[in-house]
Design a protein around this motif. Sequence first.
Motif, PDB file in Angstrom:
ATOM      1  N   ASP A 211       0.812  -1.214   0.000  1.00 38.00           N
ATOM      2  CA  ASP A 211       0.000   0.000   0.000  1.00 38.00           C
ATOM      3  C   ASP A 211       0.851   1.273   0.000  1.00 38.00           C
ATOM      4  O   ASP A 211       0.357   2.346  -0.319  1.00 38.00           O
ATOM      5  N   VAL A 212       2.132   1.150   0.346  1.00 35.94           N
ATOM      6  CA  VAL A 212       3.032   2.304   0.376  1.00 35.94           C
ATOM      7  C   VAL A 212       3.818   2.330  -0.929  1.00 35.94           C
ATOM      8  O   VAL A 212       4.524   1.368  -1.248  1.00 35.94           O
ATOM      9  N   PRO A 213       3.717   3.415  -1.701  1.00 35.22           N
ATOM     10  CA  PRO A 213       4.460   3.489  -2.972  1.00 35.22           C
ATOM     11  C   PRO A 213       5.965   3.307  -2.752  1.00 35.22           C
ATOM     12  O   PRO A 213       6.521   3.812  -1.776  1.00 35.22           O
ATOM     13  N   TYR A 214       6.588   2.591  -3.663  1.00 30.91           N
ATOM     14  CA  TYR A 214       8.008   2.290  -3.479  1.00 30.91           C
ATOM     15  C   TYR A 214       8.849   3.568  -3.394  1.00 30.91           C
ATOM     16  O   TYR A 214       9.836   3.622  -2.668  1.00 30.91           O
ATOM     17  N   ARG A 215       8.474   4.618  -4.147  1.00 26.47           N
ATOM     18  CA  ARG A 215       9.213   5.889  -4.105  1.00 26.47           C
ATOM     19  C   ARG A 215       9.189   6.485  -2.698  1.00 26.47           C
ATOM     20  O   ARG A 215      10.180   7.043  -2.238  1.00 26.47           O
ATOM     21  N   VAL A 216       8.051   6.371  -2.021  1.00 26.86           N
ATOM     22  CA  VAL A 216       7.925   6.877  -0.648  1.00 26.86           C
ATOM     23  C   VAL A 216       8.869   6.091   0.263  1.00 26.86           C
ATOM     24  O   VAL A 216       9.583   6.674   1.072  1.00 26.86           O
ATOM     25  N   VAL A 217       8.877   4.781   0.110  1.00 25.46           N
ATOM     26  CA  VAL A 217       9.749   3.933   0.926  1.00 25.46           C
ATOM     27  C   VAL A 217      11.211   4.349   0.727  1.00 25.46           C
ATOM     28  O   VAL A 217      11.944   4.562   1.698  1.00 25.46           O
ATOM     29  N   LEU A 218      11.640   4.492  -0.528  1.00 26.51           N
ATOM     30  CA  LEU A 218      13.024   4.859  -0.806  1.00 26.51           C
ATOM     31  C   LEU A 218      13.364   6.245  -0.272  1.00 26.51           C
ATOM     32  O   LEU A 218      14.389   6.421   0.381  1.00 26.51           O
ATOM     33  N   ASN A 219      12.500   7.208  -0.535  1.00 28.18           N
ATOM     34  CA  ASN A 219      12.768   8.573  -0.069  1.00 28.18           C
ATOM     35  C   ASN A 219      12.855   8.646   1.454  1.00 28.18           C
ATOM     36  O   ASN A 219      13.747   9.300   2.001  1.00 28.18           O
ATOM     37  N   GLU A 220      11.937   7.973   2.131  1.00 28.80           N
ATOM     38  CA  GLU A 220      11.952   7.981   3.600  1.00 28.80           C
ATOM     39  C   GLU A 220      13.208   7.299   4.136  1.00 28.80           C
ATOM     40  O   GLU A 220      13.810   7.762   5.098  1.00 28.80           O
ATOM     41  N   ALA A 221      13.601   6.187   3.521  1.00 33.07           N
ATOM     42  CA  ALA A 221      14.805   5.478   3.967  1.00 33.07           C
ATOM     43  C   ALA A 221      16.042   6.356   3.796  1.00 33.07           C
ATOM     44  O   ALA A 221      16.894   6.424   4.681  1.00 33.07           O
ATOM     45  N   ILE A 222      16.126   7.046   2.681  1.00 32.60           N
ATOM     46  CA  ILE A 222      17.273   7.918   2.414  1.00 32.60           C
ATOM     47  C   ILE A 222      17.298   9.073   3.412  1.00 32.60           C
ATOM     48  O   ILE A 222      18.339   9.377   4.004  1.00 32.60           O
ATOM     49  N   GLU A 223      16.145   9.709   3.613  1.00 27.49           N
ATOM     50  CA  GLU A 223      16.079  10.839   4.560  1.00 27.49           C
ATOM     51  C   GLU A 223      16.419  10.402   5.979  1.00 27.49           C
ATOM     52  O   GLU A 223      17.131  11.101   6.693  1.00 27.49           O
ATOM     53  N   THR A 224      15.903   9.240   6.374  1.00 35.12           N
ATOM     54  CA  THR A 224      16.172   8.746   7.726  1.00 35.12           C
ATOM     55  C   THR A 224      17.653   8.425   7.899  1.00 35.12           C
ATOM     56  O   THR A 224      18.239   8.734   8.937  1.00 35.12           O
ATOM     57  N   SER A 225      18.268   7.830   6.880  1.00 32.65           N
ATOM     58  CA  SER A 225      19.696   7.518   7.012  1.00 32.65           C
ATOM     59  C   SER A 225      20.552   8.775   6.952  1.00 32.65           C
ATOM     60  O   SER A 225      21.608   8.818   7.570  1.00 32.65           O
TER      61      SER A 225
END
Length: 156
Positions: free
Chosen positions: A109-123
């Motif tokens: 349900d979570v778009p892959y772009r959101v997952v990637l962007n959030e992971a990058i921002e968090t790291s």
Amino acid sequence: MSRHPHSPRKDGVDPVTRARARRRALQAVYAWQMSGGEVGQVIAQFAHEQAHEIADLEYFEDLVRGVVRHRADLDEALLPYLDRTVEEVDPIERAVLRIAAYELRHRIDVPYRVVLNEAIETSKRFGAEHGHTYVNGVLDHAAVAWRPAEATAKPR
């Protein structure tokens, strides 16, 4: 006048509270990785802290429990995209990768772009100086394999 920053999207998801939930989940998964403690205790500790900062508690708990429950499968799925063993990856980046892998594989349900962007921002926020570039490279390749229709679709 723009929308209030905490108003949910049409689907009811508030991106701000979700982002906070991911940050707390990172801290909880990191703590679990380091202590090997019982997941319920780790969740309780961070959920209490999270209550003071408006966040999506349900999503936070799903991420943490999902990573712990599926850790072996997530690690195995990540391995082809790593240049070392999962345990050799910096603990913060390892937690980020596990959370993102869980979202990519179990939260369709979570778009892959959101997952990637959030992971990058968090790291960028919590990881080593160039850790986000490593996370980005791993997840870019994993997303193409795990969500090919989304990852190879032309942007609108």
